[in-house]
Write a protein that holds these residues in place. Structure first.
Motif, PDB file in Angstrom:
ATOM      1  N   ASP A 123       0.820  -1.213   0.000  1.00 19.80           N
ATOM      2  CA  ASP A 123       0.000   0.000   0.000  1.00 19.80           C
ATOM      3  C   ASP A 123       0.854   1.264   0.000  1.00 19.80           C
ATOM      4  O   ASP A 123       0.404   2.320  -0.460  1.00 19.80           O
ATOM      5  CB  ASP A 123      -0.941  -0.003   1.209  1.00 19.80           C
ATOM      6  CG  ASP A 123      -1.974  -1.130   1.127  1.00 19.80           C
ATOM      7  OD1 ASP A 123      -2.080  -1.747   0.048  1.00 19.80           O
ATOM      8  OD2 ASP A 123      -2.656  -1.384   2.135  1.00 19.80           O
ATOM      9  N   GLY A 124       2.074   1.149   0.495  1.00 20.81           N
ATOM     10  CA  GLY A 124       2.979   2.303   0.466  1.00 20.81           C
ATOM     11  C   GLY A 124       3.728   2.448  -0.840  1.00 20.81           C
ATOM     12  O   GLY A 124       4.528   3.375  -1.002  1.00 20.81           O
ATOM     13  N   GLY A 125       3.502   1.521  -1.769  1.00 19.70           N
ATOM     14  CA  GLY A 125       4.137   1.606  -3.076  1.00 19.70           C
ATOM     15  C   GLY A 125       5.553   1.075  -3.119  1.00 19.70           C
ATOM     16  O   GLY A 125       6.274   1.281  -4.100  1.00 19.70           O
ATOM     17  N   PHE A 126       5.964   0.362  -2.061  1.00 29.81           N
ATOM     18  CA  PHE A 126       7.335  -0.156  -2.027  1.00 29.81           C
ATOM     19  C   PHE A 126       7.473  -1.467  -2.789  1.00 29.81           C
ATOM     20  O   PHE A 126       8.567  -1.813  -3.226  1.00 29.81           O
ATOM     21  CB  PHE A 126       7.786  -0.337  -0.573  1.00 29.81           C
ATOM     22  CG  PHE A 126       7.839   0.942   0.206  1.00 29.81           C
ATOM     23  CD1 PHE A 126       8.857   1.860  -0.002  1.00 29.81           C
ATOM     24  CD2 PHE A 126       6.857   1.243   1.141  1.00 29.81           C
ATOM     25  CE1 PHE A 126       8.909   3.045   0.717  1.00 29.81           C
ATOM     26  CE2 PHE A 126       6.889   2.425   1.859  1.00 29.81           C
ATOM     27  CZ  PHE A 126       7.923   3.336   1.640  1.00 29.81           C
ATOM     28  N   ILE A 127       6.370  -2.210  -2.897  1.00 27.78           N
ATOM     29  CA  ILE A 127       6.380  -3.459  -3.656  1.00 27.78           C
ATOM     30  C   ILE A 127       5.141  -3.504  -4.544  1.00 27.78           C
ATOM     31  O   ILE A 127       4.136  -2.833  -4.279  1.00 27.78           O
ATOM     32  CB  ILE A 127       6.421  -4.708  -2.735  1.00 27.78           C
ATOM     33  CG1 ILE A 127       5.177  -4.778  -1.841  1.00 27.78           C
ATOM     34  CG2 ILE A 127       7.709  -4.728  -1.906  1.00 27.78           C
ATOM     35  CD1 ILE A 127       5.074  -6.054  -1.007  1.00 27.78           C
ATOM     36  N   SER A 128       5.235  -4.307  -5.603  1.00 29.06           N
ATOM     37  CA  SER A 128       4.106  -4.441  -6.517  1.00 29.06           C
ATOM     38  C   SER A 128       3.130  -5.501  -6.005  1.00 29.06           C
ATOM     39  O   SER A 128       3.419  -6.232  -5.045  1.00 29.06           O
ATOM     40  CB  SER A 128       4.606  -4.834  -7.905  1.00 29.06           C
ATOM     41  OG  SER A 128       5.090  -6.170  -7.889  1.00 29.06           O
ATOM     42  N   GLU A 129       1.992  -5.615  -6.679  1.00 23.28           N
ATOM     43  CA  GLU A 129       1.008  -6.634  -6.310  1.00 23.28           C
ATOM     44  C   GLU A 129       1.600  -8.035  -6.471  1.00 23.28           C
ATOM     45  O   GLU A 129       1.345  -8.934  -5.660  1.00 23.28           O
ATOM     46  CB  GLU A 129      -0.235  -6.491  -7.188  1.00 23.28           C
ATOM     47  CG  GLU A 129      -1.427  -7.309  -6.705  1.00 23.28           C
ATOM     48  CD  GLU A 129      -1.982  -6.834  -5.367  1.00 23.28           C
ATOM     49  OE1 GLU A 129      -2.254  -7.704  -4.510  1.00 23.28           O
ATOM     50  OE2 GLU A 129      -2.127  -5.613  -5.176  1.00 23.28           O
ATOM     51  N   HIS A 130       2.427  -8.207  -7.522  1.00 20.98           N
ATOM     52  CA  HIS A 130       3.032  -9.527  -7.726  1.00 20.98           C
ATOM     53  C   HIS A 130       4.090  -9.803  -6.664  1.00 20.98           C
ATOM     54  O   HIS A 130       4.226 -10.943  -6.194  1.00 20.98           O
ATOM     55  CB  HIS A 130       3.638  -9.624  -9.124  1.00 20.98           C
ATOM     56  CG  HIS A 130       3.924 -11.033  -9.547  1.00 20.98           C
ATOM     57  ND1 HIS A 130       2.999 -12.048  -9.489  1.00 20.98           N
ATOM     58  CD2 HIS A 130       5.070 -11.622 -10.019  1.00 20.98           C
ATOM     59  CE1 HIS A 130       3.524 -13.179  -9.912  1.00 20.98           C
ATOM     60  NE2 HIS A 130       4.788 -12.950 -10.232  1.00 20.98           N
TER      61      HIS A 130
END
Length: 806
Positions: free
Chosen positions: A738-745
């Motif tokens: 949610d913080g944009g540090f990792i992708s959904e995958h």
């Protein structure tokens, strides 16, 4: 004295070199004091403390783990001088000023213990001049010991005796440097800049001169003189920027000030382009600008004609590329006869260094071996000047070089020495033979050192022409296929341990490699005492294993989907278990990268022997997968064992850090850090000299066998964190997503890793066996492999060598 015990070291001078020498001593667990001037005002040790703080921030890292800096003891000459008597070795590493060094020697000499060795880390000052102010007894224990920068990574150390240095002092110090610190030691004579800088800096000056003559840009020269010639990737001008243009100028000045009678004296002038850069404060990498500078993400190169920086990226002409791929004799013939300016330039720089090396060999080194190793280890050449010359045809090249000298095309009119054309060298076709390497002074081929430190090197560093054993074929082969060789050391009494070595690209693991590993275990169990997994490529800092051969599984994946790959995954797991529970100890000898399946292979050994420069990691997340060769299983097992030993029930606490390393595909920066990551154990053995790796692994296997090795009992009661652990770890993943540090995958991959590490959807504290965890690994791996985003990552990695983040 060759078995000198160095229990504590003092390094004098907390500058760049002094602090990093201290760091490498601590890497080797040698207690060290780092001295500098007392600071005024403030804490007396402020200078040394600042240097220690800086060590933690340097890249490449001088310390195996940054926290080890706390073990270096800061000191100053005012309060701590009497503590020098605690030290067996004192290394002076202050600025290159003879008067400053003499002032320091006068201050510290009374505090040096009567049996301690005193050495200067000077890069080129006269050792005899430095020794002048010492008393006769201390002179006998004084020498030069020149580390190359950065000390952790550069293999070369030049050992330079003064006139009165006792032979046993040199032998003892060479043994310490070789085995404890892992260095390649070269004995140099006390001449300006010794061997490596003398020849290497001449080569740089000759390259600048010839590039100017043939009107070639700096970036084009770097493309021509880097990897294409078997030299460092940074080649000539990038290397100069990294070293520092002020440092390069200092070395040039040392040559100019002390070599007035040298036939190459005119070349020792500071090149105008270098003077101009220094006048502008352009010192190279340390100032952000030199021959190159970075603007945003763009690397620009200096155009001296325009006095401006332009886009870099010039490449060798295709014709020259083809010439450089030809066999040595043909290559040099084509370079010399070509009219292409790039080819003529390359011939010229080779001719110049052949000419220089032959002319100066007698004065700067005891024999040709010392010169070739010094240039190889100090400047990153894959072959030394004499090796290159000899491989291309000694007599023919000598005649061509002399013809250029006679024609006035060389950088000096001095003829090649008579020994080049007449006598033993001409008869043997070069300076390196099975009997030894040529010494012009004694007119003999000098054999290798017989110091006991080298007894641990089954395959010593070798030179073209010596006819030394090839580690890829040496010994007695027991079995061999296209992927592995199974063999034993054929020397008397040494054939009790089986060795298996891979033959695949990057030592990747394929079905044939797995078959070979199982066969090696079976052969070891039948008639031998143990098994060692060792790669000959480790002698050239090559990989232990880059992991599973992804390229090899792609056809099956494309033809039948992930299910077609599952048998390979199952075979991988079964092979790792076969190694772990073998009836003899299996000892992986790790050096270089051990990634993915390579790391898992190491984790399943009875014990590991690792070179300091071992870069280990379970990196499958980088290609959209998770470790499925038992790496997650072993991680969960070790976490459970640690928790049980400490009487703790909260297993998540022991899984959090390993999970982070695996989910983020982190790779250790050293063997020491691999212990922190959990890929090596504190009980594993770390060696510093890559040439000792095999002998140490064999010794460890014999030791385990002698102690009555029994395989561990299969783990059937592994406590796992279960659903509660999975939920805790997933909560962290949600925040990162949610913080944009990792992708959904990435979130999905991390979730699957957490599920396996925590033992699946069971209650916390449930007991499972290894088969359960392996099944979870395998199922999650196949699920991820079937996904489009994972396949995109795999294809991207295979095509570009870089991870795809989707």
């Amino acid at each position: 004295m060759s078995h000198l015990s160095i229990r504590k070291v003092a390094v004098l001078g907390a500058g760049v070199m002094g602090a990093q020498i201290a760091a490498h001593l601590i890497n080797a667990k040698v207690p060290v004091m780092l001295f500098d001037l007392p600071a005024q005002p403030g804490p007396k040790n402020a200078i040394a403390l600042k240097a220690l703080d800086h060590l933690r921030k340097l890249n490449p890292a001088p310390l195996g783990v940054s926290d080890a800096a706390v073990y270096i003891e800061p000191a100053n000459y005012e309060d701590d001088l009497d503590r020098l008597n605690e030290c067996d070795l004192i290394i002076e590493a202050i600025a290159e000023r003879i008067d400053w060094k003499h002032d320091l020697y006068k201050k510290i000499a009374p505090a040096i213990r009567s049996d301690a060795i005193f050495a200067s880390n000077t890069s080129g000052l006269s050792i005899n001049t430095l020794a002048e102010k010492l008393d006769a007894e201390l002179k006998s224990r004084f020498c030069g010991v020149h580390f190359f920068n950065p000390p952790r990574y550069m293999h070369l150390v030049e050992l330079i005796p003064a006139q009165h240095t006792r032979a046993e002092i040199l032998d003892g110090l060479e043994s310490f440097l070789t085995s404890t610190l892992g260095k390649g030691v070269v004995r140099a004579k006390d001449t300006p800049n010794f061997i490596a800088n003398r020849v290497g800096v001449f080569s740089v000056l000759a390259t600048i001169k010839e590039a100017e003559k043939f009107e070639l840009g700096f970036d084009l020269v770097d493309d021509l003189t880097g990897r294409r010639l078997g030299r460092a990737k940074s080649a000539t001008f990038r290397t100069a920027d990294v070293v520092g243009l002020d440092t390069l100028t200092h070395v040039i000045k040392t040559m100019r000030d002390n070599l007035a009678d040298d036939p190459f004296f005119p070349i020792y002038s500071e090149p105008p382009v270098l003077s101009a850069l220094l006048a502008q404060g352009a010192l190279g990498q340390k100032s952000g600008v030199g021959f190159y500078k970075k603007e945003g993400k763009t690397i620009k190169v200096l155009d001296p004609q325009r006095g401006a920086y332009i886009d870099s990226g010039a490449r060798a002409d295709a014709l020259v590329e083809r010439i450089l791929k030809r066999p040595p004799a043909e290559r040099f013939k084509l370079l010399r006869e070509s009219t292409h300016p790039q080819a003529r330039f390359l011939w010229a720089i080779f001719r110049d260094v052949f000419h220089y090396s032959a002319l100066h060999l007698e004065h700067i080194a005891d024999n040709a071996r010392e010169l070739d190793f010094a240039v190889r280890w100090g400047f990153g050449w894959s072959e030394g000047p004499f090796e290159i010359w000899q491989a291309a045809g000694w007599r023919q090249l000598a005649e061509w070089v002399q013809a250029d000298i006679d024609a006035g095309e060389a950088l000096s009119k001095a003829p090649l020495p008579a020994w080049v054309f007449d006598g033993p060298v001409a008869a043997q076709g070069g300076v390196h033979t099975a009997a030894g390497s040529w010494s012009p002074k004694t007119r003999t081929f000098v054999p290798r050192s017989t110091l006991a430190a080298y007894d641990k090197q089954i395959f010593r560093a070798s030179l073209n022409g010596e006819g030394k054993a090839d580690p890829r074929t040496e010994g007695k082969t027991l079995s061999e296929n296209e992927a592995v060789r199974i063999w034993v050391d054929a020397r008397a009494g040494q054939d009790d341990i089986v060795i298996v070595s891979f033959k695949t690209k990057m030592n990747t693991i394929s079905p044939a490699v797995l078959d070979g590993l199982v066969q090696a275990v079976e052969l070891a169990e039948q008639n031998h005492r143990g098994l060692v997994v060792w790669q000959p490529s480790s002698l050239q800092a090559g990989p232990f294993s880059a992991g599973a051969n992804l390229e090899g599984v792609m056809p099956a994946l494309m033809a039948g989907g992930a299910k077609k790959v599952e048998p390979f995954v199952a075979q991988f797991q079964q092979t790792m278990q076969r190694m772990k529970y073998a009836a003899v100890p299996v000892v992986p000898a790790v050096a270089g990268i051990a990634l993915g399946g390579g790391c898992e292979l190491a984790m399943h050994g009875a014990k590991r022997v690792a070179h300091l420069e071992s870069y280990m990691g379970l990196v499958e997340a980088g290609v959209g997968l998770l470790p499925a060769g038992g790496g997650l299983k072993e991680t969960a097992l070790r976490a459970a064992a640690t928790a049980q030993r400490l009487g703790q029930r909260n297993l998540v606490e022991f899984l959090a850090k390993p999970f982070e390393k695996i989910a983020l595909a982190k790779v250790s920066s050293s063997a020491h850090e691999a212990i922190e990551f959990g890929y090596l154990l504190p009980s594993d053995t770390i060696v510093f000299n890559m040439h000792e790796l095999l002998a140490t692994a064999l010794s460890e296997a014999r030791g385990l066998a002698a102690l009555g090795w029994r395989a561990p009992l299969p783990s059937r009661a592994i406590a796992v964190a279960g659903r509660a652990g999975i939920a805790t770890i997933k909560a962290q993943l949600v925040n990162m997503r949610d913080g944009g540090f990792i992708s959904e995958h990435d979130f999905l991959i991390g979730s699957r890793i957490a599920e396996v590490l925590c033992g699946g959807a069971v209650e916390m504290g449930s007991l499972v066996d290894e088969a359960w965890l392996l099944k979870l690994e395998r199922a999650a791996f196949v699920e991820l492999l079937d996904m489009k985003k994972t396949q995109e990552r795999i294809i991207g990695m295979l095509q570009t060598g870089k991870p795809v983040r989707n």
